[in-house]
Design a protein around this motif. Structure first.
Motif, mmCIF file in Angstrom:
data_model
loop_
_atom_site.group_PDB
_atom_site.id
_atom_site.type_symbol
_atom_site.label_atom_id
_atom_site.label_comp_id
_atom_site.label_asym_id
_atom_site.label_seq_id
_atom_site.Cartn_x
_atom_site.Cartn_y
_atom_site.Cartn_z
ATOM 1 N N ILE A 7 -70.696 80.187 41.108
ATOM 2 C CA ILE A 7 -69.330 79.958 41.586
ATOM 3 C C ILE A 7 -68.458 81.125 41.152
ATOM 4 C CG2 ILE A 7 -67.395 78.352 41.625
ATOM 5 C CD1 ILE A 7 -70.003 77.173 42.689
ATOM 6 N N TRP A 8 -67.712 81.656 42.074
ATOM 7 C CA TRP A 8 -66.811 82.814 41.854
ATOM 8 C C TRP A 8 -65.402 82.338 42.195
ATOM 9 C CZ3 TRP A 8 -63.558 86.628 43.834
ATOM 10 C CH2 TRP A 8 -63.697 87.945 43.386
ATOM 11 N N PHE A 9 -64.520 82.210 41.193
ATOM 12 C CA PHE A 9 -63.199 81.615 41.404
ATOM 13 C C PHE A 9 -62.159 82.551 40.789
ATOM 14 C CE2 PHE A 9 -61.121 77.092 41.325
ATOM 15 C CZ PHE A 9 -60.275 77.477 42.351
ATOM 16 N N ALA A 10 -61.182 82.959 41.566
ATOM 17 C CA ALA A 10 -60.183 83.905 41.069
ATOM 18 C C ALA A 10 -58.819 83.589 41.656
ATOM 19 C CB ALA A 10 -60.583 85.336 41.426
ATOM 20 N N ASP A 11 -57.781 83.923 40.896
ATOM 21 C CA ASP A 11 -56.431 83.888 41.460
ATOM 22 C C ASP A 11 -55.541 84.884 40.740
ATOM 23 O OD1 ASP A 11 -55.689 82.660 39.097
ATOM 24 O OD2 ASP A 11 -54.845 80.875 40.027
ATOM 25 N N LEU A 12 -54.344 85.053 41.285
ATOM 26 C CA LEU A 12 -53.386 85.994 40.716
ATOM 27 C C LEU A 12 -52.634 85.342 39.563
ATOM 28 C CD1 LEU A 12 -51.858 87.540 43.955
ATOM 29 C CD2 LEU A 12 -53.318 88.686 42.305
ATOM 30 N N ARG A 13 -52.308 86.138 38.562
ATOM 31 C CA ARG A 13 -51.462 85.674 37.463
ATOM 32 C C ARG A 13 -50.016 86.055 37.770
ATOM 33 N NH1 ARG A 13 -54.277 88.416 32.464
ATOM 34 N NH2 ARG A 13 -52.272 87.884 31.531
ATOM 35 N N GLY A 14 -49.121 85.110 37.511
ATOM 36 C CA GLY A 14 -47.701 85.378 37.740
ATOM 37 C C GLY A 14 -47.307 85.377 39.202
ATOM 38 N N PHE A 15 -48.097 84.691 40.039
ATOM 39 C CA PHE A 15 -47.825 84.737 41.471
ATOM 40 C C PHE A 15 -46.536 84.003 41.827
ATOM 41 C CE2 PHE A 15 -48.356 83.039 45.821
ATOM 42 C CZ PHE A 15 -48.441 84.245 46.497
ATOM 43 N N ALA A 69 -43.785 83.685 40.018
ATOM 44 C CA ALA A 69 -42.654 84.562 39.700
ATOM 45 C C ALA A 69 -42.559 85.705 40.700
ATOM 46 C CB ALA A 69 -42.804 85.111 38.276
ATOM 47 N N LEU A 70 -43.710 86.248 41.068
ATOM 48 C CA LEU A 70 -43.722 87.325 42.066
ATOM 49 C C LEU A 70 -43.126 86.848 43.386
ATOM 50 C CD1 LEU A 70 -44.834 90.218 42.855
ATOM 51 C CD2 LEU A 70 -46.858 89.024 43.691
ATOM 52 N N SER A 71 -43.484 85.656 43.808
ATOM 53 C CA SER A 71 -42.982 85.112 45.071
ATOM 54 C C SER A 71 -41.482 84.873 45.031
ATOM 55 C CB SER A 71 -43.705 83.803 45.400
ATOM 56 O OG SER A 71 -45.091 84.006 45.524
ATOM 57 N N GLU A 72 -40.970 84.516 43.853
ATOM 58 C CA GLU A 72 -39.539 84.241 43.717
ATOM 59 C C GLU A 72 -38.689 85.500 43.752
ATOM 60 O OE1 GLU A 72 -37.865 81.388 43.471
ATOM 61 O OE2 GLU A 72 -39.620 80.084 43.609
ATOM 62 N N THR A 73 -39.267 86.627 43.393
ATOM 63 C CA THR A 73 -38.467 87.846 43.234
ATOM 64 C C THR A 73 -38.816 88.944 44.236
ATOM 65 O OG1 THR A 73 -40.065 88.690 41.609
ATOM 66 C CG2 THR A 73 -38.202 87.407 40.763
ATOM 67 N N PRO A 98 -47.837 96.180 38.369
ATOM 68 C CA PRO A 98 -49.242 95.852 38.618
ATOM 69 C C PRO A 98 -49.412 94.372 38.947
ATOM 70 C CG PRO A 98 -48.850 96.061 36.275
ATOM 71 C CD PRO A 98 -47.574 96.484 36.956
ATOM 72 N N VAL A 99 -50.547 94.039 39.544
ATOM 73 C CA VAL A 99 -50.870 92.664 39.906
ATOM 74 C C VAL A 99 -52.067 92.235 39.072
ATOM 75 C CG1 VAL A 99 -51.569 91.098 41.753
ATOM 76 C CG2 VAL A 99 -49.996 92.977 42.248
ATOM 77 N N ALA A 149 -58.757 81.239 31.323
ATOM 78 C CA ALA A 149 -58.630 82.697 31.449
ATOM 79 C C ALA A 149 -57.168 83.122 31.444
ATOM 80 C CB ALA A 149 -59.328 83.167 32.729
ATOM 81 N N LYS A 150 -56.320 82.356 32.083
ATOM 82 C CA LYS A 150 -54.898 82.685 32.096
ATOM 83 C C LYS A 150 -54.290 82.500 30.703
ATOM 84 C CE LYS A 150 -54.116 81.501 36.941
ATOM 85 N NZ LYS A 150 -53.376 80.627 37.887
ATOM 86 N N ARG A 151 -54.687 81.405 30.033
ATOM 87 C CA ARG A 151 -54.134 81.136 28.702
ATOM 88 C C ARG A 151 -54.561 82.210 27.714
ATOM 89 N NH1 ARG A 151 -56.147 77.766 24.734
ATOM 90 N NH2 ARG A 151 -57.576 76.737 26.187
ATOM 91 N N LEU A 152 -55.811 82.670 27.839
ATOM 92 C CA LEU A 152 -56.308 83.715 26.948
ATOM 93 C C LEU A 152 -55.935 85.120 27.409
ATOM 94 C CD1 LEU A 152 -59.934 82.377 26.260
ATOM 95 C CD2 LEU A 152 -57.891 82.086 24.839
ATOM 96 N N GLU A 153 -55.336 85.192 28.602
ATOM 97 C CA GLU A 153 -54.945 86.468 29.213
ATOM 98 C C GLU A 153 -56.155 87.407 29.329
ATOM 99 O OE1 GLU A 153 -51.603 88.091 27.141
ATOM 100 O OE2 GLU A 153 -50.227 86.580 27.950
ATOM 101 N N ARG A 154 -57.249 86.846 29.847
ATOM 102 C CA ARG A 154 -58.465 87.606 30.104
ATOM 103 C C ARG A 154 -58.662 87.723 31.612
ATOM 104 N NH1 ARG A 154 -58.113 87.485 25.001
ATOM 105 N NH2 ARG A 154 -59.918 87.856 23.640
ATOM 106 N N PRO A 155 -58.945 88.929 32.103
ATOM 107 C CA PRO A 155 -59.125 89.073 33.561
ATOM 108 C C PRO A 155 -60.414 88.442 34.075
ATOM 109 C CG PRO A 155 -59.518 91.157 32.451
ATOM 110 C CD PRO A 155 -58.977 90.221 31.410
ATOM 111 N N VAL A 156 -61.466 88.399 33.236
ATOM 112 C CA VAL A 156 -62.747 87.839 33.662
ATOM 113 C C VAL A 156 -63.321 86.989 32.531
ATOM 114 C CG1 VAL A 156 -65.096 88.309 34.459
ATOM 115 C CG2 VAL A 156 -63.219 89.825 35.152
#
Length: 390
Positions: free
Chosen positions: A207-215, A217-221, A301-302, A343-350
């Motif tokens: 299983i390969w699951f990914a998403d953007l961090r801070g999306f 906030a990005l959408s709001e601004t 950056p994204v 991954a988001k909580r640990l701020e790890r990309p992978v």
């Protein structure tokens, strides 16, 4: 007597129907064999594909050629805007021109005239769906061109050929749409008849699951057009690296992408995991490069989070009676979803699950065991880095 009187039987019984190109070439040869004075035939068909507008097949007595047309440029290209095809598209009627005078506004006809052709006619194919281009043209080098009898015979031949071509075009459109919106493997299963709600099969897959961090906030601004451009670039990279390693995207969910790398006869569990990891590494490399370009233009950056897990999943139809989704469900998918939050909580990309790590030769950093919501036991996770014993 109609020189093409044998054509209906030939189309029904003897014509090759395995592809548009094969049918078209055989049709041209058969029409010539029955006495029609044609020396060049062109077939233009439009499909529904995000990148390919359609196909053009060109037959002469010496050769057959085929090419795809690019969707991004086809409607505005000079070759289309100044062509008989555009005239037929807009009028819905046949176009005929004797080639005894220059045609400055239709360069193709000048090219044919200089190449020795004397007469030209294009017919719209009478498809049931008239919303897309479907045309066929004939040119002759005979000194007297096409007389009324020949034109009537060619129009009759076009009407006979049309339903056979439309059947092939509709199937190609169906396959292209399914490939585009649900993926080639899933699309093939749907075409094969796996459409009953609740009809699933148990498969093993990475299983390969990914998403953007801070999306959010990005959408709001950020203006919506820029957000869409960022998403399309990001999803585009994901699609390319996943496909290159034999995976298949099942769905896009907002700013997230879910993909699988199924095991199969030529791909065991270890191979599936290694391909998923290779896709993750290439994805990270390419998104890092994209972020470097963004910084050089003064754009932020994204960041992303991406997780890998492996296990048995149920693959098939779920949903409402008249609106279903072809997806995967199971503990491995649930763990991947929870790992994504980690991954988001640990701020790890992978992040890589213990089950995947055991199948890899890739250097990994052990991040220890972590509690995941609704998962009974703490899960050991890793990130790419120096090699650690697993």
């Amino acid at each position: 007597m109609n020189r093409l009187e044998g054509l209906p039987r030939w189309l029904a019984i003897d014509a090759p129907h395995e592809s548009v190109a094969a049918l078209f070439a055989a049709f041209c040869h058969e029409v010539v064999r029955e006495g029609a004075p044609i020396h060049r035939v062109s077939l233009g068909l439009e499909g529904l594909h995000p990148e390919v507008s359609g196909w053009q097949h060109m037959w002469t007595r010496e050769a057959l050629s085929s090419r795809e047309t690019d969707r991004a440029t086809a409607p505005t290209s000079r070759s289309y805007l100044h062509s008989p095809t555009r005239i037929v598209d807009e009028t819905g009627r046949a176009f005929r021109r004797r080639l005894d005078q220059p045609s400055p506004h239709l360069p193709l006809l000048d090219e044919l005239r200089l190449g020795g052709m004397t007469d030209y006619v294009m017919y719209p194919l009478p498809f049931l769906d008239r919303s897309r281009t479907a045309v066929i043209s004939f040119a002759t080098a005979d000194r007297d061109g096409f007389d009324d009898r020949v034109l009537a015979e060619l129009e009759f031949a076009v009407r006979l050929l049309s339903p056979y071509l439309e059947r092939r075009v509709l199937r190609r459109i169906s396959m292209d749409l399914l490939d585009t919106y649900v993926g080639p493997h899933t699309g093939q299963r749907i075409l094969e008849g796996h459409v009953e709600r609740g009809a699933v099969e148990q498969i093993e897959a990475a299983i390969w699951f990914a998403d953007l961090r801070g999306f959010t906030a990005l959408s709001e601004t950020t203006p919506t057009s820029q957000v869409l451009a960022i998403l399309n670039d990001w999803f585009g990279i994901a699609g390319e690296v996943i496909a290159a390693q034999g995976g298949e995207i099942l769905k896009f969910m907002g700013d997230a992408v879910l993909a699988i790398f199924p095991t199969a006869a030529d791909q065991d569990r270890r191979t599936a995991c290694r391909r998923a990891m290779a896709a993750a590494e290439e994805f990270t490399h390419r998104t890092d490069a994209a972020n470097a370009r963004r910084r050089s233009h003064g754009a932020p950056p994204v960041a992303h989070a991406l997780v890998l897990d492996v296990g048995e999943v149920a693959y098939g139809n779920v949903g409402a009676a008249h609106r279903m989704d072809f997806t995967v469900i199971g503990p491995a998918v649930n763990r991947a979803s929870r790992l994504l939050h980690l991954a988001k909580r640990l701020e790890r990309p992978v992040l890589v699950s213990d089950a995947v790590a055991r199948e890899l030769d890739t250097a990994l950093i052990d991040l220890g065991h972590h509690e995941l919501r609704d998962v009974a036991l703490p899960q050991r996770v890793f990130e790419p880095g120096r090699r650690t014993s697993v």
